[in-house]
Design an enzyme around this catalytic site. Structure first.
Site, PDB file in Angstrom:
ATOM      1  N   ALA A  93       8.743  -9.507  -3.265  1.00 12.49           N
ATOM      2  CA  ALA A  93       9.776  -9.740  -4.288  1.00 12.49           C
ATOM      3  C   ALA A  93      10.750 -10.882  -3.964  1.00 12.49           C
ATOM      4  O   ALA A  93      10.934 -11.804  -4.769  1.00 12.49           O
ATOM      5  CB  ALA A  93      10.519  -8.433  -4.543  1.00 12.49           C
ATOM      6  N   ASN A 137       7.858   0.093  -5.122  1.00 11.03           N
ATOM      7  CA  ASN A 137       7.297  -0.690  -4.016  1.00 11.03           C
ATOM      8  C   ASN A 137       5.769  -0.578  -4.102  1.00 11.03           C
ATOM      9  O   ASN A 137       5.225   0.130  -4.953  1.00 11.03           O
ATOM     10  CB  ASN A 137       7.833  -0.206  -2.664  1.00 11.03           C
ATOM     11  CG  ASN A 137       7.534  -1.198  -1.552  1.00 11.03           C
ATOM     12  OD1 ASN A 137       7.750  -2.390  -1.706  1.00 11.03           O
ATOM     13  ND2 ASN A 137       7.011  -0.730  -0.429  1.00 11.03           N
ATOM     14  N   LYS A 138       5.113  -1.273  -3.222  1.00 14.74           N
ATOM     15  CA  LYS A 138       3.644  -1.341  -3.219  1.00 14.74           C
ATOM     16  C   LYS A 138       3.020   0.044  -3.371  1.00 14.74           C
ATOM     17  O   LYS A 138       3.461   1.010  -2.733  1.00 14.74           O
ATOM     18  CB  LYS A 138       3.205  -1.999  -1.909  1.00 14.74           C
ATOM     19  CG  LYS A 138       1.725  -2.138  -1.685  1.00 14.74           C
ATOM     20  CD  LYS A 138       1.006  -2.859  -2.798  1.00 14.74           C
ATOM     21  CE  LYS A 138       1.576  -4.227  -3.124  1.00 14.74           C
ATOM     22  NZ  LYS A 138       1.061  -4.813  -4.370  1.00 14.74           N
ATOM     23  N   ARG A 155       4.987 -12.471 -12.802  1.00 17.97           N
ATOM     24  CA  ARG A 155       4.723 -11.098 -12.347  1.00 17.97           C
ATOM     25  C   ARG A 155       5.892 -10.235 -12.824  1.00 17.97           C
ATOM     26  O   ARG A 155       7.041 -10.659 -12.724  1.00 17.97           O
ATOM     27  CB  ARG A 155       4.574 -11.013 -10.810  1.00 17.97           C
ATOM     28  CG  ARG A 155       3.251 -11.607 -10.311  1.00 17.97           C
ATOM     29  CD  ARG A 155       3.032 -11.312  -8.837  1.00 17.97           C
ATOM     30  NE  ARG A 155       2.572  -9.960  -8.595  1.00 17.97           N
ATOM     31  CZ  ARG A 155       2.502  -9.406  -7.378  1.00 17.97           C
ATOM     32  NH1 ARG A 155       2.866 -10.109  -6.309  1.00 17.97           N
ATOM     33  NH2 ARG A 155       2.074  -8.179  -7.217  1.00 17.97           N
ATOM     34  N   ASP A 213      10.371  -3.817  -4.477  1.00 14.03           N
ATOM     35  CA  ASP A 213      10.277  -4.855  -5.517  1.00 14.03           C
ATOM     36  C   ASP A 213      11.358  -4.691  -6.565  1.00 14.03           C
ATOM     37  O   ASP A 213      11.729  -5.640  -7.242  1.00 14.03           O
ATOM     38  CB  ASP A 213       8.898  -4.818  -6.165  1.00 14.03           C
ATOM     39  CG  ASP A 213       7.858  -5.264  -5.156  1.00 14.03           C
ATOM     40  OD1 ASP A 213       7.480  -4.456  -4.294  1.00 14.03           O
ATOM     41  OD2 ASP A 213       7.480  -6.448  -5.202  1.00 14.03           O
ATOM     42  N   ARG A 273       3.799 -13.923  -2.385  1.00 13.23           N
ATOM     43  CA  ARG A 273       4.033 -12.593  -2.933  1.00 13.23           C
ATOM     44  C   ARG A 273       5.152 -11.939  -2.141  1.00 13.23           C
ATOM     45  O   ARG A 273       5.611 -12.496  -1.148  1.00 13.23           O
ATOM     46  CB  ARG A 273       2.762 -11.730  -2.998  1.00 13.23           C
ATOM     47  CG  ARG A 273       1.679 -12.009  -2.009  1.00 13.23           C
ATOM     48  CD  ARG A 273       2.073 -11.727  -0.586  1.00 13.23           C
ATOM     49  NE  ARG A 273       2.631 -10.395  -0.467  1.00 13.23           N
ATOM     50  CZ  ARG A 273       3.425  -9.987   0.496  1.00 13.23           C
ATOM     51  NH1 ARG A 273       3.799 -10.797   1.469  1.00 13.23           N
ATOM     52  NH2 ARG A 273       3.894  -8.760   0.542  1.00 13.23           N
ATOM     53  N   GLN A 333      -2.288  -6.459   2.556  1.00 11.18           N
ATOM     54  CA  GLN A 333      -1.109  -7.178   3.077  1.00 11.18           C
ATOM     55  C   GLN A 333      -0.716  -6.671   4.461  1.00 11.18           C
ATOM     56  O   GLN A 333      -0.186  -7.421   5.273  1.00 11.18           O
ATOM     57  CB  GLN A 333       0.095  -7.005   2.123  1.00 11.18           C
ATOM     58  CG  GLN A 333      -0.032  -7.731   0.803  1.00 11.18           C
ATOM     59  CD  GLN A 333      -0.583  -6.822  -0.290  1.00 11.18           C
ATOM     60  OE1 GLN A 333      -1.374  -5.925  -0.010  1.00 11.18           O
ATOM     61  NE2 GLN A 333      -0.194  -7.057  -1.524  1.00 11.18           N
TER      62      GLN A 333
HETATM   63  O1  MRU Z   1       2.044  -7.284  -4.529  1.00 11.30           O
HETATM   64  P1  MRU Z   1       2.967  -7.803  -3.475  1.00 11.30           P
HETATM   65  O2  MRU Z   1       2.292  -8.197  -2.210  1.00 11.30           O
HETATM   66  O3  MRU Z   1       3.884  -8.884  -4.023  1.00 11.30           O
HETATM   67  O4  MRU Z   1       3.884  -6.571  -3.142  1.00 11.30           O
HETATM   68  C1  MRU Z   1       4.921  -6.714  -2.203  1.00 11.30           C
HETATM   69  C2  MRU Z   1       5.581  -5.455  -1.866  1.00 11.30           C
HETATM   70  O5  MRU Z   1       5.363  -4.423  -2.475  1.00 11.30           O
HETATM   71  C3  MRU Z   1       6.607  -5.510  -0.791  1.00 11.30           C
HETATM   72  O6  MRU Z   1       6.616  -4.327  -0.055  1.00 11.30           O
HETATM   73  C4  MRU Z   1       7.958  -5.708  -1.492  1.00 11.30           C
HETATM   74  O7  MRU Z   1       7.942  -6.837  -2.321  1.00 11.30           O
HETATM   75  C5  MRU Z   1       9.038  -5.877  -0.567  1.00 11.30           C
HETATM   76  S1  MRU Z   1       8.917  -7.448   0.117  1.00 11.30           S
HETATM   77  C6  MRU Z   1      10.229  -7.823   1.011  1.00 11.30           C
END
Ligand code: MRU
Length: 355
Positions: free
Chosen positions: A58, A255-256, A99, A245, A56, A204
């Protein structure tokens, strides 16, 4: 899917491995307790690994998808010979749909497809596609290192930082975006302490960011997501540093989930807000945050905590896994090309060479 263990110590840079003609993904769902790899044998395995969050983040999703195209082409060549290009449509669609929010997925697939269109039908496509996937992987690491230096230069003096989710080596080809900035800043003696949001529901921050920082001897404390504003109010936090992302053309940042709340709290407390992401995360076809597709995942992810049911029976859950932080709340977007302060449409177009 088959899983295996390596007979050598695993590092955060091992998230995506191409070894002995096979794609191995460090199963991030099991970290930090177990270091096991999922073996992907075709595009369907690869798409499922992305969907199920074995891998996971991006940029990591983009790199993985590129290797998935190599596996798809291998299979197509084996089964269909000189008709291999026609057999690629289905596996490519599977990968593309794994995704929705991480734009790096579509970006990497487009690059691989551009090469596919140039390759002859009469020769095995695997060597050329593998070389391209390796290049995408290596360039992502190089971009993160450059971004790390640019981001560290913004952190003027030694301070504490807050980060969210995992934007580290595990979420990228290696080194990390937000954690790349933190690693570079730490190397310059600028990091007093890192506060990592635990990041419900997948944790995470607790499982992955803490794993990476502890291994690098960078001091880290976890915050429950709701504690970040109080930590800012207590003082001593110079910057929030996060990844992304997808960044829209006007500088809005997906982002998350929880990033938006963090940005609001940062602005209210005079804490600077930095987004570190490669240019492959900037989607100039998305005019603003409202046009970014936001993935919603199963309610069970919220109703459970690591497989243990925790919610009152009968309760539902709303589980969008990303949110959008408006550009006005972002002090700087940092890419491998440099820094865009107070981003807007004009500045980002200039940064992307689109003016
Ligand atoms: O759902 P995830 O774990 O794929 O989400 C990841 C994130 O939101 C990260 O902060 C984002 O991808 C940046 S990763 C370099």
């Amino acid at each position: 899917m088959q899983t295996i263990e390596l007979d050598r110590p695993v590092t955060a840079d091992d998230a995506i491995l191409w070894e002995n003609d096979a794609l191995l993904l460090l199963d991030q769902r099991l970290l930090p307790r177990r270091e096991r790899f999922v073996l992907c044998e075709d595009a369907a395995d690869t798409a499922e690994a992305i969907r199920a969050m074995v891998v996971r983040g991006a940029p990591a999703i983009g790199v993985t998808a590129a290797y998935g195209v190599v596996l798809a082409a291998r299979d197509a060549w084996k089964r269909r010979g000189s008709e291999w290009k026609r057999a690629l449509a289905e596996p490519l669609a599977l990968l593309a749909g794994a995704r929705p929010t991480a734009v790096n997925l579509g970006w990497a697939l487009k690059r691989m497809e551009a090469l596919v269109s140039l390759l002859p039908e009469s020769a095995d496509p695997e060597p050329a596609l593998l070389e391209e996937a390796r290049l995408i992987h290596a360039k992502d690491v190089a971009a993160n290192r450059a971004m790390g230096e640019h981001g560290a230069s913004l952190i003027g003096s030694r301070t504490a930082l807050i980060t969210h989710c995992n934007a580290g080596a595990l979420a990228t080809g290696g080194y990390g975006t937000a954690l790349g900035v933190i690693r570079s800043a730490h190397a310059r003696g600028l990091v007093e302490h890192v506060y990592a949001d635990e990041t419900r529901p997948w944790l995470q921050g607790a499982r992955l960011t803490a794993w990476e920082l502890v291994r690098d001897d960078i001091p880290v404390s976890l915050l429950v997501d709701g504690a970040a504003a109080a930590r800012m109010a207590a003082g001593g936090i110079g910057w929030v540093v996060v990844g992304s992302d997808r960044i829209a053309a006007n500088g809005d940042v997906a982002n998350k989930i929880g990033t938006y709340a963090l940005a609001l709290a940062a602005r209210a407390h005079g804490v600077k807000f930095m987004v570190a992401a490669p240019t492959s995360t900037i989607d100039m076809n998305c005019p603003d945050g409202a046009s970014i597709p936001i993935e919603t995942r199963a309610a069970e992810e919220v109703l459970h905590c690591i497989d243990v049911p925790v919610a009152a029976e009968g309760a539902g859950a709303w589980n969008p896994v990303f949110d959008v932080t408006p550009a006005e709340l972002v002090d700087a977007i940092v890419t491998e090309r440099g820094v865009v302060e107070s981003p807007d449409t004009r500045k980002l177009a200039e940064h992307m060479g689109k003016t």
